[in-house]
Design a protein around this motif. Structure first.
Motif, PDB file in Angstrom:
ATOM      1  N   MET A   1       8.954 122.703  -6.056  1.00 45.35           N
ATOM      2  CA  MET A   1       9.483 123.967  -6.509  1.00 45.35           C
ATOM      3  C   MET A   1      11.004 123.983  -6.297  1.00 45.35           C
ATOM      4  N   PRO A   2      11.754 124.452  -7.259  1.00 45.12           N
ATOM      5  CA  PRO A   2      13.216 124.479  -7.119  1.00 45.12           C
ATOM      6  C   PRO A   2      13.718 125.684  -6.309  1.00 45.12           C
ATOM      7  N   ILE A   3      14.796 125.448  -5.577  1.00 48.70           N
ATOM      8  CA  ILE A   3      15.535 126.514  -4.896  1.00 48.70           C
ATOM      9  C   ILE A   3      16.978 126.409  -5.377  1.00 48.70           C
ATOM     10  N   ALA A   4      17.494 127.474  -5.965  1.00 47.48           N
ATOM     11  CA  ALA A   4      18.893 127.489  -6.402  1.00 47.48           C
ATOM     12  C   ALA A   4      19.782 127.838  -5.211  1.00 47.48           C
ATOM     13  N   VAL A   5      20.807 127.014  -4.988  1.00 46.13           N
ATOM     14  CA  VAL A   5      21.772 127.235  -3.915  1.00 46.13           C
ATOM     15  C   VAL A   5      23.119 127.502  -4.581  1.00 46.13           C
ATOM     16  N   GLY A   6      23.745 128.617  -4.278  1.00 49.10           N
ATOM     17  CA  GLY A   6      24.977 129.012  -4.941  1.00 49.10           C
ATOM     18  C   GLY A   6      26.228 128.314  -4.449  1.00 49.10           C
ATOM     19  N   TYR A   7      26.057 127.257  -3.681  1.00 48.73           N
ATOM     20  CA  TYR A   7      27.172 126.502  -3.098  1.00 48.73           C
ATOM     21  C   TYR A   7      26.869 125.014  -3.209  1.00 48.73           C
ATOM     22  N   SER A   8      27.823 124.169  -2.811  1.00 48.01           N
ATOM     23  CA  SER A   8      27.609 122.716  -2.860  1.00 48.01           C
ATOM     24  C   SER A   8      26.966 122.190  -1.583  1.00 48.01           C
ATOM     25  N   HIS A   9      26.732 123.081  -0.620  1.00 52.46           N
ATOM     26  CA  HIS A   9      26.163 122.680   0.664  1.00 52.46           C
ATOM     27  C   HIS A   9      25.500 123.888   1.325  1.00 52.46           C
ATOM     28  N   LEU A  10      24.706 123.626   2.345  1.00 49.43           N
ATOM     29  CA  LEU A  10      24.080 124.680   3.132  1.00 49.43           C
ATOM     30  C   LEU A  10      24.963 125.012   4.328  1.00 49.43           C
ATOM     31  N   PHE A  11      24.821 126.217   4.862  1.00 46.22           N
ATOM     32  CA  PHE A  11      25.591 126.611   6.033  1.00 46.22           C
ATOM     33  C   PHE A  11      24.878 127.748   6.761  1.00 46.22           C
ATOM     34  N   ARG A  12      25.229 127.921   8.029  1.00 50.27           N
ATOM     35  CA  ARG A  12      24.650 128.975   8.853  1.00 50.27           C
ATOM     36  C   ARG A  12      24.921 130.339   8.204  1.00 50.27           C
ATOM     37  N   GLY A  13      23.869 131.157   8.113  1.00 48.38           N
ATOM     38  CA  GLY A  13      23.984 132.479   7.530  1.00 48.38           C
ATOM     39  C   GLY A  13      23.609 132.551   6.063  1.00 48.38           C
ATOM     40  N   LEU A  14      23.451 131.404   5.409  1.00 51.17           N
ATOM     41  CA  LEU A  14      23.068 131.372   3.996  1.00 51.17           C
ATOM     42  C   LEU A  14      21.615 131.818   3.852  1.00 51.17           C
ATOM     43  N   THR A  15      21.350 132.678   2.877  1.00 56.17           N
ATOM     44  CA  THR A  15      19.987 133.117   2.598  1.00 56.17           C
ATOM     45  C   THR A  15      19.492 132.433   1.335  1.00 56.17           C
ATOM     46  N   LEU A  16      18.311 131.844   1.435  1.00 59.44           N
ATOM     47  CA  LEU A  16      17.669 131.161   0.314  1.00 59.44           C
ATOM     48  C   LEU A  16      16.415 131.928  -0.067  1.00 59.44           C
ATOM     49  N   GLU A  17      16.070 131.915  -1.347  1.00 59.53           N
ATOM     50  CA  GLU A  17      14.840 132.544  -1.811  1.00 59.53           C
ATOM     51  C   GLU A  17      13.974 131.492  -2.476  1.00 59.53           C
ATOM     52  N   PHE A  18      12.676 131.481  -2.111  1.00 55.72           N
ATOM     53  CA  PHE A  18      11.792 130.460  -2.637  1.00 55.72           C
ATOM     54  C   PHE A  18      10.345 130.931  -2.653  1.00 55.72           C
ATOM     55  N   ASP A  19       9.506 130.185  -3.351  1.00 58.68           N
ATOM     56  CA  ASP A  19       8.077 130.447  -3.458  1.00 58.68           C
ATOM     57  C   ASP A  19       7.441 130.255  -2.087  1.00 58.68           C
ATOM     58  N   SER A  20       6.742 131.272  -1.602  1.00 55.05           N
ATOM     59  CA  SER A  20       6.148 131.228  -0.266  1.00 55.05           C
ATOM     60  C   SER A  20       5.036 130.200  -0.124  1.00 55.05           C
ATOM     61  N   GLU A  21       4.362 129.873  -1.209  1.00 56.15           N
ATOM     62  CA  GLU A  21       3.192 129.005  -1.127  1.00 56.15           C
ATOM     63  C   GLU A  21       3.517 127.522  -1.089  1.00 56.15           C
ATOM     64  N   ALA A  22       4.645 127.139  -1.612  1.00 58.70           N
ATOM     65  CA  ALA A  22       5.012 125.715  -1.638  1.00 58.70           C
ATOM     66  C   ALA A  22       5.514 125.300  -0.258  1.00 58.70           C
ATOM     67  N   GLY A  23       5.416 124.044   0.060  1.00 57.88           N
ATOM     68  CA  GLY A  23       5.934 123.526   1.322  1.00 57.88           C
ATOM     69  C   GLY A  23       7.070 122.551   1.107  1.00 57.88           C
ATOM     70  N   GLU A  24       7.134 121.996  -0.104  1.00 56.05           N
ATOM     71  CA  GLU A  24       8.197 121.065  -0.452  1.00 56.05           C
ATOM     72  C   GLU A  24       8.991 121.640  -1.614  1.00 56.05           C
ATOM     73  N   TYR A  25      10.308 121.406  -1.561  1.00 57.68           N
ATOM     74  CA  TYR A  25      11.204 122.029  -2.524  1.00 57.68           C
ATOM     75  C   TYR A  25      12.255 121.035  -2.998  1.00 57.68           C
ATOM     76  N   GLU A  26      12.874 121.372  -4.109  1.00 51.79           N
ATOM     77  CA  GLU A  26      14.019 120.630  -4.618  1.00 51.79           C
ATOM     78  C   GLU A  26      15.197 121.596  -4.621  1.00 51.79           C
ATOM     79  N   LEU A  27      16.227 121.284  -3.834  1.00 53.34           N
ATOM     80  CA  LEU A  27      17.412 122.122  -3.773  1.00 53.34           C
ATOM     81  C   LEU A  27      18.338 121.768  -4.939  1.00 53.34           C
ATOM     82  N   HIS A  28      18.773 122.766  -5.689  1.00 54.87           N
ATOM     83  CA  HIS A  28      19.703 122.594  -6.800  1.00 54.87           C
ATOM     84  C   HIS A  28      20.996 123.295  -6.410  1.00 54.87           C
ATOM     85  N   PHE A  29      22.019 122.520  -6.068  1.00 52.98           N
ATOM     86  CA  PHE A  29      23.283 123.069  -5.608  1.00 52.98           C
ATOM     87  C   PHE A  29      24.178 123.447  -6.795  1.00 52.98           C
TER      88      PHE A  29
END
Length: 87
Positions: A1-29
């Motif tokens: 399942m894809p997760i859209a990330v509004g930046y080129s990297h992750l950082f403390r305080g960033l909130t991500l939204e994703f499908d609750s049922e999946a356990g594995e994801y593909e991050l799209h920066f």
């Protein structure tokens, strides 16, 4: 399942939204780079996000990291999770 990330990297305080049922994801920066991630839980049920190493579009190498999750909110099959520190 894809997760859209509004930046080129992750950082403390960033909130991500994703499908609750999946356990594995593909991050799209935002810069077009991608990485794989997995939602993990320790023995007490505390969640964390394991993210594979990747390179940003500018060529910056980002190592594999385990991110703590400091808060979560579930609604209609979706989870909003706020990242804490990388371990």
């Amino acid at each position: 399942m894809p997760i859209a990330v509004g930046y080129s990297h992750l950082f403390r305080g960033l909130t991500l939204e994703f499908d609750s049922e999946a356990g594995e994801y593909e991050l799209h920066f935002a810069d077009g780079s991608q990485s794989r991630a997995a939602l993990l839980h320790d023995e007490s049920g505390t969640p964390a996000l394991q993210v594979d190493a990747y390179a940003t579009a500018a060529g910056t190498a980002i190592p594999e990291r385990l991110w703590t999750i400091v808060s979560t909110h579930r609604d209609r099959g979706r989870t909003r999770a706020t990242l804490g520190q990388a371990l």
